[in-house]
Design a protein around this motif. Structure first.
Motif, short mmCIF file in Angstrom:
data_model
loop_
_atom_site.label_atom_id
_atom_site.label_comp_id
_atom_site.label_asym_id
_atom_site.label_seq_id
_atom_site.Cartn_x
_atom_site.Cartn_y
_atom_site.Cartn_z
N GLY A 1 6.83 0.97 -11.41
CA GLY A 1 5.76 0.03 -11.14
C GLY A 1 4.47 0.58 -11.71
N LEU A 2 3.98 -0.02 -12.82
CA LEU A 2 2.84 0.52 -13.56
C LEU A 2 1.61 -0.36 -13.39
CD1 LEU A 2 1.96 2.78 -15.55
CD2 LEU A 2 2.61 1.23 -17.41
N SER A 3 0.67 0.09 -12.58
CA SER A 3 -0.55 -0.69 -12.34
C SER A 3 -1.62 -0.41 -13.38
CB SER A 3 -1.11 -0.36 -10.95
OG SER A 3 -1.59 0.98 -10.91
N GLY A 4 -1.54 0.77 -14.00
CA GLY A 4 -2.58 1.17 -14.94
C GLY A 4 -3.63 2.04 -14.29
N GLY A 5 -3.54 2.20 -12.95
CA GLY A 5 -4.46 3.07 -12.24
C GLY A 5 -4.13 4.53 -12.46
N ILE A 6 -4.95 5.40 -11.91
CA ILE A 6 -4.82 6.83 -12.18
C ILE A 6 -3.47 7.39 -11.72
CG2 ILE A 6 -5.99 7.46 -10.01
CD1 ILE A 6 -7.18 9.86 -11.57
N ASP A 7 -2.95 6.91 -10.58
CA ASP A 7 -1.70 7.45 -10.05
C ASP A 7 -0.50 7.06 -10.91
OD1 ASP A 7 -3.30 8.35 -7.94
OD2 ASP A 7 -2.97 6.51 -6.81
N SER A 8 -0.39 5.78 -11.23
CA SER A 8 0.77 5.33 -12.00
C SER A 8 0.71 5.82 -13.44
CB SER A 8 0.92 3.81 -11.96
OG SER A 8 -0.14 3.16 -12.64
N ASP B 1 0.93 -8.67 -13.37
CA ASP B 1 -0.37 -9.34 -13.50
C ASP B 1 -0.54 -10.25 -12.30
OD1 ASP B 1 -2.63 -10.71 -14.15
OD2 ASP B 1 -1.87 -11.58 -16.01
N HIS B 2 -1.40 -9.83 -11.36
CA HIS B 2 -1.62 -10.61 -10.15
C HIS B 2 -2.46 -11.87 -10.39
CE1 HIS B 2 -0.83 -6.46 -8.81
NE2 HIS B 2 -0.26 -7.01 -7.76
N GLY B 3 -3.20 -11.87 -11.48
CA GLY B 3 -4.05 -13.02 -11.77
C GLY B 3 -5.21 -13.18 -10.81
N LEU B 4 -5.62 -12.08 -10.16
CA LEU B 4 -6.68 -12.15 -9.16
C LEU B 4 -8.07 -12.00 -9.78
CD1 LEU B 4 -5.08 -10.03 -6.28
CD2 LEU B 4 -5.23 -12.53 -6.48
N ASN C 1 -5.98 -12.61 3.36
CA ASN C 1 -5.07 -11.47 3.26
C ASN C 1 -4.44 -11.36 1.87
OD1 ASN C 1 -3.74 -9.18 4.04
ND2 ASN C 1 -2.73 -10.09 5.82
N ILE C 2 -5.31 -11.37 0.88
CA ILE C 2 -4.88 -11.34 -0.52
C ILE C 2 -4.08 -10.09 -0.85
CG2 ILE C 2 -5.70 -11.11 -2.90
CD1 ILE C 2 -5.83 -13.93 -2.03
N GLN C 3 -4.54 -8.93 -0.36
CA GLN C 3 -3.86 -7.69 -0.70
C GLN C 3 -2.43 -7.66 -0.18
OE1 GLN C 3 -6.16 -4.13 0.20
NE2 GLN C 3 -6.76 -4.08 -1.95
N ASN C 4 -2.22 -8.16 1.01
CA ASN C 4 -0.87 -8.19 1.58
C ASN C 4 0.04 -9.12 0.78
OD1 ASN C 4 1.04 -7.41 3.70
ND2 ASN C 4 0.91 -9.54 4.34
N TRP C 5 -0.51 -10.27 0.39
CA TRP C 5 0.24 -11.22 -0.45
C TRP C 5 0.61 -10.57 -1.79
CZ3 TRP C 5 -1.72 -12.90 -5.21
CH2 TRP C 5 -0.96 -13.87 -5.87
N ALA C 6 -0.38 -9.92 -2.41
CA ALA C 6 -0.14 -9.29 -3.71
C ALA C 6 0.91 -8.19 -3.60
CB ALA C 6 -1.45 -8.72 -4.26
N ARG C 7 0.83 -7.41 -2.53
CA ARG C 7 1.80 -6.32 -2.32
C ARG C 7 3.21 -6.86 -2.19
NH1 ARG C 7 4.22 -4.44 2.06
NH2 ARG C 7 2.93 -5.73 3.44
N LYS C 8 3.39 -7.92 -1.41
CA LYS C 8 4.72 -8.49 -1.21
C LYS C 8 5.27 -9.11 -2.49
CE LYS C 8 4.42 -9.40 3.76
NZ LYS C 8 4.41 -10.45 4.81
N GLU C 9 4.40 -9.83 -3.21
CA GLU C 9 4.84 -10.46 -4.47
C GLU C 9 5.19 -9.40 -5.51
OE1 GLU C 9 5.38 -13.67 -5.16
OE2 GLU C 9 4.94 -14.18 -3.07
N ARG C 10 4.37 -8.36 -5.57
CA ARG C 10 4.63 -7.27 -6.52
C ARG C 10 5.96 -6.59 -6.20
NH1 ARG C 10 0.12 -4.94 -5.81
NH2 ARG C 10 0.70 -3.44 -4.20
N ARG C 11 6.16 -6.30 -4.93
CA ARG C 11 7.41 -5.63 -4.53
C ARG C 11 8.62 -6.49 -4.85
NH1 ARG C 11 7.73 -4.11 1.67
NH2 ARG C 11 7.76 -6.38 1.81
N LYS C 12 8.52 -7.79 -4.61
CA LYS C 12 9.65 -8.69 -4.87
C LYS C 12 10.01 -8.69 -6.36
CE LYS C 12 11.31 -13.44 -4.38
NZ LYS C 12 11.86 -13.46 -5.75
N ILE C 13 9.01 -8.79 -7.22
CA ILE C 13 9.26 -8.81 -8.67
C ILE C 13 9.87 -7.49 -9.12
CG2 ILE C 13 8.17 -8.89 -10.94
CD1 ILE C 13 6.13 -10.85 -9.77
#
Length: 203
Positions: free
Chosen positions: A26-33, A60-63, A98-110
């Motif tokens: 899972g590559l976000s592009g942030g420092i950790d990934s 791409d969350h599109g946020l 609760n955008i972050q929770n939605w994004a986390r669940k959608e990201r995990r599912k994909i």
């Protein structure tokens, strides 16, 4: 950090059959990934006999208005390192709260769907500071003993094996590794937005 990571990841691979040494990152592009991506690049190059395959996936969350531009920038960084990389866009309707929770669940599912299709293992870039934040967040919400265990290095979720190779490393180790190796990463402005619970906890 490199040698410590290599030893841990090599031990992991030795416990897997050759056909199982296939990983979705899972590559976000942030420092950790991006640190994890570069550590994996170093590892794969120096352990070719293990036949490790890594497939970074960018969500791409599109946020944000420039999310597609950022996703493509991360894509090019991964491609330049020699990884077969793809971008997946979240197309479900965004909730009003609760955008972050939605994004986390959608990201995990994909990520899990792709991992399942490839018969692979999912790699995530959580580190020990993330672990501390998670345990603290759960403690103030009154989580039981199971919740206070926090994130595990290895866990099976819906039939998918998820591994966090950086869970024993601290954030300052990752920052030092990135700076010393001139690794490019993107800064997510939401990581500084105090309206999000995890950001407030971190502060």
């Amino acid at each position: 950090m490199i040698e410590n990571f290599n030893k841990r990841f090599k031990d992991l691979c030795y416990n897997l059959k050759i056909e199982e040494r296939k990983f979705v990152l899972g590559l976000s592009g942030g420092i950790d990934s991006m640190a994890l991506l570069n550590l994996l690049k170093f590892f794969v190059e120096r352990n070719k006999s293990l036949k490790v395959q890594v497939y970074p996936v960018i969500i791409d969350h599109g946020l944000r208005s420039n999310s597609a531009v950022e996703a493509n920038a991360v894509l090019n960084l991964a491609l330049n390192l020699g990884f077969e990389t793809i971008i997946k866009k979240i197309n479900t309707e965004k909730p009003s709260g609760n955008i972050q929770n939605w994004a986390r669940k959608e990201r995990r599912k994909i990520l899990c769907d792709i991992t399942f299709d490839l018969s692979a293992i999912l790699l995530l870039g959580h580190h020990s500071d993330d672990q501390a934040e998670t345990i603290f967040m759960r403690s103030i919400k009154g989580s039981g003993i199971d919740g206070l265990v926090g994130m595990q290095e290895k866990i099976t979720w819906n039939g998918i094996l998820i591994i966090r190779p950086l869970i024993f490393f601290k954030k300052d180790q990752i920052i030092r590794y990135v700076n010393e190796n001139n690794i490019i990463f993107l800064k997510d402005s939401s990581n500084f937005n105090l309206k999000f619970e995890r950001v407030r906890i971190r502060k």
